[in-house]
Each structure stands twice: as C-alpha cells, then as structure tokens.
Design a protein around this motif. Sequence first.
Motif, PDB file in Angstrom:
ATOM      1  N   LEU A  88       0.706  -1.167   0.124  1.00  0.00           N
ATOM      2  CA  LEU A  88       0.129   0.077  -0.048  1.00  0.00           C
ATOM      3  C   LEU A  88       0.742   1.180   0.113  1.00  0.00           C
ATOM      4  CD1 LEU A  88      -2.664  -1.079   2.518  1.00  0.00           C
ATOM      5  CD2 LEU A  88      -2.744  -1.353   0.037  1.00  0.00           C
ATOM      6  N   LEU A  89       0.035   2.251  -0.567  1.00  0.00           N
ATOM      7  CA  LEU A  89       0.811   3.682  -0.657  1.00  0.00           C
ATOM      8  C   LEU A  89      -0.142   4.437  -0.022  1.00  0.00           C
ATOM      9  CD1 LEU A  89       3.521   5.347  -1.647  1.00  0.00           C
ATOM     10  CD2 LEU A  89       2.179   5.510  -3.813  1.00  0.00           C
ATOM     11  N   HIS A  90       0.152   5.302   0.868  1.00  0.00           N
ATOM     12  CA  HIS A  90      -0.694   6.085   1.565  1.00  0.00           C
ATOM     13  C   HIS A  90      -0.314   7.592   0.901  1.00  0.00           C
ATOM     14  CE1 HIS A  90      -1.927   3.845   5.366  1.00  0.00           C
ATOM     15  NE2 HIS A  90      -1.024   3.432   4.998  1.00  0.00           N
ATOM     16  N   VAL A  91      -1.684   7.970  -0.034  1.00  0.00           N
ATOM     17  CA  VAL A  91      -1.358   9.380  -0.584  1.00  0.00           C
ATOM     18  C   VAL A  91      -2.468  10.212  -0.038  1.00  0.00           C
ATOM     19  CG1 VAL A  91      -1.635  10.363  -2.966  1.00  0.00           C
ATOM     20  CG2 VAL A  91      -0.938   8.066  -2.890  1.00  0.00           C
ATOM     21  N   ILE A  92      -1.934  11.444   0.372  1.00  0.00           N
ATOM     22  CA  ILE A  92      -2.749  12.364   1.189  1.00  0.00           C
ATOM     23  C   ILE A  92      -2.664  13.681   0.195  1.00  0.00           C
ATOM     24  CG2 ILE A  92      -2.955  13.880   3.305  1.00  0.00           C
ATOM     25  CD1 ILE A  92      -1.437  11.658   4.556  1.00  0.00           C
ATOM     26  N   ASN A  93      -3.680  14.164  -0.374  1.00  0.00           N
ATOM     27  CA  ASN A  93      -3.808  15.255  -1.263  1.00  0.00           C
ATOM     28  C   ASN A  93      -4.553  16.305  -0.432  1.00  0.00           C
ATOM     29  OD1 ASN A  93      -4.471  16.628  -3.327  1.00  0.00           O
ATOM     30  ND2 ASN A  93      -5.728  15.769  -4.227  1.00  0.00           N
ATOM     31  N   VAL A  94      -3.619  17.429  -0.394  1.00  0.00           N
ATOM     32  CA  VAL A  94      -4.183  18.566   0.315  1.00  0.00           C
ATOM     33  C   VAL A  94      -4.397  19.884  -0.543  1.00  0.00           C
ATOM     34  CG1 VAL A  94      -2.842  17.496   2.092  1.00  0.00           C
ATOM     35  CG2 VAL A  94      -1.884  19.419   0.810  1.00  0.00           C
ATOM     36  N   HIS A  95      -5.129  20.895  -0.047  1.00  0.00           N
ATOM     37  CA  HIS A  95      -5.022  22.294  -0.431  1.00  0.00           C
ATOM     38  C   HIS A  95      -5.163  23.186   0.739  1.00  0.00           C
ATOM     39  CE1 HIS A  95      -7.137  25.392  -3.550  1.00  0.00           C
ATOM     40  NE2 HIS A  95      -5.867  25.707  -3.148  1.00  0.00           N
ATOM     41  N   LEU A  96      -4.005  23.684   1.124  1.00  0.00           N
ATOM     42  CA  LEU A  96      -4.178  24.610   2.049  1.00  0.00           C
ATOM     43  C   LEU A  96      -4.598  26.015   2.134  1.00  0.00           C
ATOM     44  CD1 LEU A  96      -0.656  23.562   4.067  1.00  0.00           C
ATOM     45  CD2 LEU A  96      -2.883  22.374   3.908  1.00  0.00           C
ATOM     46  N   LYS A  97      -5.140  26.551   2.998  1.00  0.00           N
ATOM     47  CA  LYS A  97      -5.831  27.921   2.593  1.00  0.00           C
ATOM     48  C   LYS A  97      -4.788  29.037   2.181  1.00  0.00           C
ATOM     49  CE  LYS A  97      -8.740  31.489   3.495  1.00  0.00           C
ATOM     50  NZ  LYS A  97      -8.092  32.319   2.285  1.00  0.00           N
ATOM     51  N   SER A  98      -5.292  29.670   1.228  1.00  0.00           N
ATOM     52  CA  SER A  98      -4.487  30.715   0.406  1.00  0.00           C
ATOM     53  C   SER A  98      -4.067  31.712   1.641  1.00  0.00           C
ATOM     54  CB  SER A  98      -5.159  31.241  -0.608  1.00  0.00           C
ATOM     55  OG  SER A  98      -6.284  32.154  -0.159  1.00  0.00           O
ATOM     56  N   LYS A  99      -3.106  32.579   0.915  1.00  0.00           N
ATOM     57  CA  LYS A  99      -2.562  33.935   1.812  1.00  0.00           C
ATOM     58  C   LYS A  99      -3.561  35.068   1.569  1.00  0.00           C
ATOM     59  CE  LYS A  99       2.129  32.436   1.840  1.00  0.00           C
ATOM     60  NZ  LYS A  99       3.462  32.769   1.244  1.00  0.00           N
ATOM     61  N   LEU A 100      -4.738  34.880   0.584  1.00  0.00           N
ATOM     62  CA  LEU A 100      -5.541  35.929   0.553  1.00  0.00           C
ATOM     63  C   LEU A 100      -6.344  36.137   2.009  1.00  0.00           C
ATOM     64  CD1 LEU A 100      -7.195  35.255  -2.636  1.00  0.00           C
ATOM     65  CD2 LEU A 100      -5.612  36.828  -2.415  1.00  0.00           C
ATOM     66  N   PRO A 101      -6.489  37.395   2.409  1.00  0.00           N
ATOM     67  CA  PRO A 101      -6.803  37.520   3.716  1.00  0.00           C
ATOM     68  C   PRO A 101      -8.467  36.926   3.930  1.00  0.00           C
ATOM     69  CG  PRO A 101      -6.899  39.508   2.652  1.00  0.00           C
ATOM     70  CD  PRO A 101      -5.884  38.730   1.842  1.00  0.00           C
ATOM     71  N   SER A 102      -8.852  36.545   4.886  1.00  0.00           N
ATOM     72  CA  SER A 102     -10.229  35.949   5.235  1.00  0.00           C
ATOM     73  C   SER A 102     -10.826  37.259   5.668  1.00  0.00           C
ATOM     74  CB  SER A 102     -10.261  35.136   6.402  1.00  0.00           C
ATOM     75  OG  SER A 102      -9.393  34.056   6.154  1.00  0.00           O
TER      76      SER A 102
END
Length: 332
Positions: free
Chosen positions: A154-168
């Motif tokens: 098995l290969l554990h694949v973790i796909n992420v998209h962290l929050k951008s630097k645009l201000p909330s």
Amino acid sequence: MTQIRIATFNLENLDETAPDASPSLDDRIALMKPQITRLRADIACFQEVHGQERPGVPRDLLALKALLAGTNLDGAPLLSTKPAHDAVFDVRNLVIATHLPVVKHQQLKNDLVAEPHYQRLTAEPPDPGPVPIGVERPILHAQIDIDHAAPGRLLHVINVHLKSKLPSDIPGQVSDPKRGIWRTADGWAEGSFLSSMKRMSQALEVRRLVDRILDDDPEARVIVTGDFNAEPEEVPVLAICGNVEDTNNGELATRVLVPIEHTIPSDARYTLFHHGRGQMIDHMLVTRNLLAHYRGSEIHNEILHDDSIAFATDTKFPESDHAPVVAAFDFD
C-alpha cells in the motif's frame, strides 16, 4: 518491477462556463490536455476541481472527465472530497485519479484538530466572543495498492489544498469585495492572520494524520502532496515535514517527510510565478523509506505566466497558473 509516476496539479478553478464566457472549458482543455498527457501519471492528485450539475442526477466532475478524455487517465475512477449528501462539492474539490486499486479512503476536516475559534478585533459589529474560524477544504487520504503482482503493498497518498494567503473576510472591513479593497490596514492584517490560522490548522491535521499512520505501521509509505500555499521555508510546510532540526529529537528521524523538490535545480524549482519571482508552493513530501525507490522529479513550468501582472487575465492565459509536479518511483 513496478514503476509508478505520481503527480500533483492545481487546475485553477476547472469548471464549465456560460456559452458567451471566455475562456470556455473547451479553450482550457485544448491547452491543458497536453499537460495531463505529459504527466503520464499513474496517480494524479488534483486541486480546484469544480463540480457540475445536470437535471435529475447528482453533481459530478464532468469538466475533469472531459479534460482527462483521451489521456492515460481516461475512465480512471475519481476519488473526490464530497459533502454529506455524497455528491461532490460545487467548487474546489480535491481529486485523486488512478487506475490502481484504492483499498480505503477518507476525508478529514477538523477530525484530528478542533475547529479554531477567535474573537475578531476589527469586526463591525464587534464579535460578542470567540467565533468559529472555518476551514474551507478537507484533506483527502487514500490507501492505494501499487502492485498487482504482490497485492497489499500500500501507498498512503494524502492530497491537500491549504488555505491561500488571501485575507479572510472580516465583517464590515471590506468596502469593495470585487476589487478586494479593505477599509483599514489593521483589518487587512487581521484577515491575513485568520488565513494563516486556517492554513496552520490544516497543516497540523495533516501532520497528526501522518503520525497516526506511522503509529499503526512504522514502515508505512506516505506521500503528502498538493497546493500548500506556502514555500519550503514557511511554517505550514515545516510543520508537515517534522524535521529533526525543528523538533530537536533524533528519535523522530524516521517520521520526517522529505520534499522531493530538493532534487530539482534551484533555478527551476517553482510552481507559481508571482511579481516576477518563482514560488514553490505545490509540494510532494515523502517518507524516508520511499527515497530508496525515488527516481526523480519534474516541474513543468516552462511557460508559466506571471499571475500578478495587470494583463494576466484568464482570457489571455486560459491554462492554470500553477505548474504540475511529477515524481517517478520504482518498486522492486
């Protein structure tokens, strides 16, 4: 010997468009399909994939399926983040596309890290107390069987998209949302602080997931990849890597994640071009046991445009403003 190519690619809001809109989805596909073909990916991790609706059927990833048609990923099962009703999200899905068997998968959002709360200082009207600071996107984790000849590898694949630097957003602080005009500098600063809080909350959850995987199996092969919205020396990336230089604990050396981009020459090491400077914000981090099988990486950034200049409109540059990253591995 099993040869595997793994890619990550932020497709930048891949979606259908109105009939009179430009660029059309067909315009985008004409430019981006050769990029997909060039990846030759056995496992592709995509970010910013929008869902499309048709009458009487659940929302689906129709734009992505059209992009993958005619490539080696044509017809590949698409593992996606999804809301509770089991369709796909309207916008910014994470997707893993592969013909390899997916043994198990999960998505995580505040499962290992409680949702942050914070009392905003510049909100108008003022917050009565700490309020939830929502994390927009889940983390997608798949366990993939990488060898038909020896099932169970098995290969554990973790796909992420962290929050951008645009201000909330902060209530009462943005006077012109379309142009992003803030009423006060401290409001903008606090919005940026909130975005960094969200980004770090996601990074911490990823690191905790990696540690739980390694707790269950110290020999587990783990890859964390996607759009981190952070460069290599920034805290979200360092938090997920867990370098001994940061923990000061040599006993954690086997849990360090290694950025494979280090094998690419520094002058070609960027996935976004912003204000005349290349930035490496899309990463692939691997457990050290994968280095024995690692055969090299590519960043396809030869024609990446500057996304910050005044004329860098989507009409003139219909392709993504991110460059894909692909890594090759041999498993004997």
